[in-house]
Scaffold this active site. Structure first.
Site, short mmCIF file in Angstrom:
data_model
loop_
_atom_site.label_atom_id
_atom_site.label_comp_id
_atom_site.label_asym_id
_atom_site.label_seq_id
_atom_site.Cartn_x
_atom_site.Cartn_y
_atom_site.Cartn_z
N ARG A 103 0.83 -1.25 0.17
CA ARG A 103 -0.01 0.03 0.15
C ARG A 103 0.86 1.13 -0.11
O ARG A 103 1.72 1.26 0.85
CB ARG A 103 -1.00 0.05 1.02
CG ARG A 103 -1.53 1.31 1.36
CD ARG A 103 -2.82 1.38 2.47
NE ARG A 103 -3.84 0.82 1.90
CZ ARG A 103 -5.47 0.66 2.45
NH1 ARG A 103 -5.30 1.51 3.57
NH2 ARG A 103 -6.07 0.02 2.13
N HIS A 130 -7.34 0.80 -6.33
CA HIS A 130 -7.58 -0.06 -5.16
C HIS A 130 -8.14 -1.05 -5.74
O HIS A 130 -9.42 -1.59 -5.46
CB HIS A 130 -8.61 0.68 -4.01
CG HIS A 130 -8.31 0.08 -2.69
ND1 HIS A 130 -7.66 -0.80 -2.42
CD2 HIS A 130 -9.22 0.50 -1.64
CE1 HIS A 130 -7.71 -1.24 -1.07
NE2 HIS A 130 -8.71 -0.41 -0.61
N GLN A 133 -10.25 -3.86 -3.36
CA GLN A 133 -11.43 -3.56 -2.81
C GLN A 133 -12.61 -3.87 -3.95
O GLN A 133 -13.57 -4.42 -3.56
CB GLN A 133 -11.54 -2.00 -2.49
CG GLN A 133 -12.70 -1.45 -2.01
CD GLN A 133 -12.97 -2.12 -0.45
OE1 GLN A 133 -12.09 -2.07 0.55
NE2 GLN A 133 -14.24 -2.71 -0.15
N ASP A 219 -17.05 7.06 -1.54
CA ASP A 219 -15.84 7.23 -0.70
C ASP A 219 -15.52 8.32 -0.18
O ASP A 219 -16.17 9.49 -0.44
CB ASP A 219 -14.85 6.69 -1.61
CG ASP A 219 -13.51 6.21 -0.79
OD1 ASP A 219 -13.53 6.38 0.38
OD2 ASP A 219 -12.37 6.08 -1.67
N CYS A 259 -16.41 1.72 0.69
CA CYS A 259 -15.03 0.80 0.99
C CYS A 259 -14.79 0.89 2.48
O CYS A 259 -13.99 0.01 3.22
CB CYS A 259 -13.98 1.00 0.11
SG CYS A 259 -13.25 2.63 0.28
N ARG A 287 -13.66 -8.85 1.86
CA ARG A 287 -12.20 -8.66 1.40
C ARG A 287 -11.34 -10.09 1.83
O ARG A 287 -10.62 -10.35 1.04
CB ARG A 287 -11.55 -7.47 2.07
CG ARG A 287 -12.16 -5.95 1.89
CD ARG A 287 -11.50 -5.65 0.49
NE ARG A 287 -10.10 -5.50 0.46
CZ ARG A 287 -9.52 -4.43 0.88
NH1 ARG A 287 -9.98 -3.34 1.79
NH2 ARG A 287 -8.15 -4.29 0.87
N1 NVA Z 1 -9.85 6.45 -1.27
C1 NVA Z 1 -9.60 6.10 0.07
C2 NVA Z 1 -9.90 4.70 0.24
C3 NVA Z 1 -9.42 4.28 1.70
C4 NVA Z 1 -9.34 2.60 1.80
C5 NVA Z 1 -8.05 6.43 0.44
O1 NVA Z 1 -7.44 6.24 -0.70
O2 NVA Z 1 -7.66 7.20 1.37
N1 CP Z 2 -11.20 -0.22 2.40
C1 CP Z 2 -10.02 -0.31 3.14
O1 CP Z 2 -9.04 -0.51 2.28
O2 CP Z 2 -9.83 -0.25 4.48
P1 CP Z 2 -8.30 0.07 5.04
O3 CP Z 2 -7.70 1.57 4.88
O4 CP Z 2 -8.88 -0.06 6.56
O5 CP Z 2 -7.54 -1.03 4.76
#
Ligand code: NVA
Ligand code: CP
Length: 305
Positions: A103, A130, A133, A219, A259, A287
């Site tokens: 990540r 992502h 997800q 989101d 998500c 997930r």
């Molecule tokens: N769009 C959000 C998703 C978090 C799971 C982010 O990138 O922070």
């Molecule tokens: N939806 C998701 O990826 O959650 P986290 O940021 O908690 O991993």
């Protein structure tokens, strides 16, 4: 050459059909407490440059459930945070483990890691995508309502990593996306890495985007890494909250997904996320199973037992 999963486009429709079938098998075994350890002695390294609850937990628990081991690394206390080139890290890490999940910020970082990795690499979220997800989201749709082909998914809010991935998925699995973003936050087809514009339509008014939808999803207004823009975004996105009025324009059996983590009163009203059309807990739980199917596939190929 190792098979990577860096964006939704990395797999074909036929491979997704397999993964969705396999997710159901793996989930059913889990629910019956039936041990299933195809990844015994395999190790997953998880590298986090951003926060996570669900992604860490689902990959770590998932690897244990498949008989393997997971190791958590973060930027703060590894040499990655002190400037070790990502290519060097990839050379070393991929000699010590069997599969890697990252990540991070720019997609370019995982592309560079992948080009120096001997083992499969999974995108656990980047600024652009992502895919894990959306894999779980589409599995959840299929599990709840059946095939997603030809259906309409409405995306309300930021054209972020989730939105880009929905747009890629629509092209591969042949459904439609209605997108409504505030002015200045529109989809950038090149950043989303799309083949064309056939599978999505943009709407200035979020209410119009919701008409006839089979699934409404949104989101956070400010994704990780964009915190400096938060004040401006709070203003710009104020009319892009999914509320009961918007849900009423969707089909009566439309689902709501997010998500998570969610901000009630910002991108979604509490009455929607906590209401009867919301499947956010199933979505989060899936997930675990979708990623187990993905790891099994990347390491062992198709398994039909
Ligand atoms: N769009 C959000 C998703 C978090 C799971 C982010 O990138 O922070
Ligand atoms: N939806 C998701 O990826 O959650 P986290 O940021 O908690 O991993």
């Amino acid at each position: 050459m190792a098979k990577h999963y860096l964006q939704f486009r990395d797999l074909t429709r036929e491979e997704y059909d397999y993964l969705f079938r396999r997710t159901a098998v793996i989930k059913e075994r889990f629910e019956r407490y039936q041990p299933y350890h195809p990844l015994a002695d395999r190790t997953l390294a998880m590298i986090f440059e951003k926060s996570s609850t669900r992604t860490r937990l689902s990959f770590e628990a998932g690897m244990h459930q498949l008989g393997g081991t997971a190791i958590y690394l973060n930027t703060r206390d590894t040499q990655l945070g002190r400037g070790e080139p990502v290519e060097d890290a990839a050379e070393v890490i991929s000699r010590m483990v069997d599969i890697v999940m990252i990540r991070t910020f720019e997609q370019d970082i995982i592309e560079r890691f992948a080009s120096h990795s001997r083992v499969p690499l999974i995108n656990g979220l980047t600024n652009e995508y992502h895919p894990c997800q959306i894999l779980a989201d589409i599995y959840t749709y299929i599990e709840t309502r059946g095939s997603i082909q030809g259906k309409t998914v409405t995306w309300i809010g930021d054209s972020n990593n989730m939105c880009n991935t929905w747009l890629q998925a629509a092209e591969i699995l042949d459904f439609n996306v209605h997108v409504s973003t505030p002015p200045g936050y529109e989809v950038e087809p090149e950043r989303a890495n799309l083949y064309g514009t056939d599978h999505y339509e943009s709407f200035a008014d979020p209410m119009d985007a919701c008409r006839g939808a089979d699934l409404v999803t949104t989101d956070v207004w400010t994704s990780m890494g964009f915190e400096a823009e938060n004040a401006a975004r709070q203003k710009a996105f104020a009319d892009w909250q999914v509320d009961a009025e918007m849900m009423a324009l969707a089909k009566p059996d439309a689902l709501f997904m997010h998500c998570l983590p969610a901000h009630r009163g910002e991108e979604v009203a509490a009455e929607v996320i906590d209401g009867p059309q919301s499947v956010v807990w199933e979505e989060a739980a899936n997930r675990l199973h979708a990623q187990k199917a993905l790891m099994e596939y990347l390491l062992l190929g198709k398994v039909e037992d």
